[in-house]
Design an enzyme around this catalytic site. Structure first.
Site, PDB file in Angstrom:
ATOM      1  N   ASP A 116      29.146  76.462   6.886  1.00  0.00           N
ATOM      2  CA  ASP A 116      29.556  78.265   6.632  1.00  0.00           C
ATOM      3  C   ASP A 116      28.299  78.997   6.355  1.00  0.00           C
ATOM      4  O   ASP A 116      27.480  78.324   5.696  1.00  0.00           O
ATOM      5  CB  ASP A 116      30.869  78.423   6.237  1.00  0.00           C
ATOM      6  N   ASP A 130      33.291  79.709  14.269  1.00  0.00           N
ATOM      7  CA  ASP A 130      35.259  80.459  13.614  1.00  0.00           C
ATOM      8  C   ASP A 130      35.308  82.062  14.575  1.00  0.00           C
ATOM      9  O   ASP A 130      36.477  82.089  13.934  1.00  0.00           O
ATOM     10  CB  ASP A 130      34.875  80.423  12.217  1.00  0.00           C
TER      11      ASP A 130
END
Length: 153
Positions: A116, A130
């Site tokens: 991330d 995402d």
């Protein structure tokens, strides 16, 4: 638009999402050490964070269930697309969701975690895959009540 055109667009969107997601993750990993954060303004940071779980770190204890659920979701969405290929915009939603799922799945298989890199204030870090999944699911939900008989131009 023909069914073949819709399948082609789905695959193109999927491929673009995977390529952009994996490229950005590789760039972040090449520039930042794990857990490093760089302020980019307004409280946002670019980070190199590894998430071993699903959304918000849920199920961090085991990759197998997360991988299995991801694969099942991809298969189910593929079946739904095949049965509803004429539904306007479904090709875009499916391409975004599957591309995002494959982008994160590639990380899980390669490094046993998802990278991330977008870290906003008051929200857990996330990545482009995402974003694609959330956008695709939103499009799916918005399109569910619609009728497939409406011609797409």
């Amino acid at each position: 638009m023909s069914a073949a055109d819709r399948w082609g667009r789905t695959l193109a969107v999927c491929g673009l999402v995977v390529a952009l997601d994996q490229g950005l993750k590789a760039l972040v990993q090449s520039k930042l050490v794990p857990a490093e954060h760089v302020d980019v303004g307004l409280g946002f940071e670019i980070a190199n964070v590894h998430n071993r779980g699903a959304a918000f770190g849920l199920f961090a204890g085991g990759q197998t269930p997360v991988i299995a659920v991801s694969l099942l979701a991809i298969v189910l969405l593929g079946v739904y697309l095949a049965r509803n290929i004429g539904r306007p915009g479904l090709w875009l939603a499916a391409g975004l969701v599957v591309g995002g799922a494959l982008g994160n799945l590639a990380d899980r298989l390669r490094i046993d975690a998802v990278t991330d890199f977008i870290d906003p204030p008051l929200w857990p870090a996330f990545n482009l895959a995402d974003v694609a999944i959330v956008a695709g699911v939103a499009l799916l939900l918005l399109g569910l009540p619609g009728r497939a008989s409406t011609p797409e131009r």
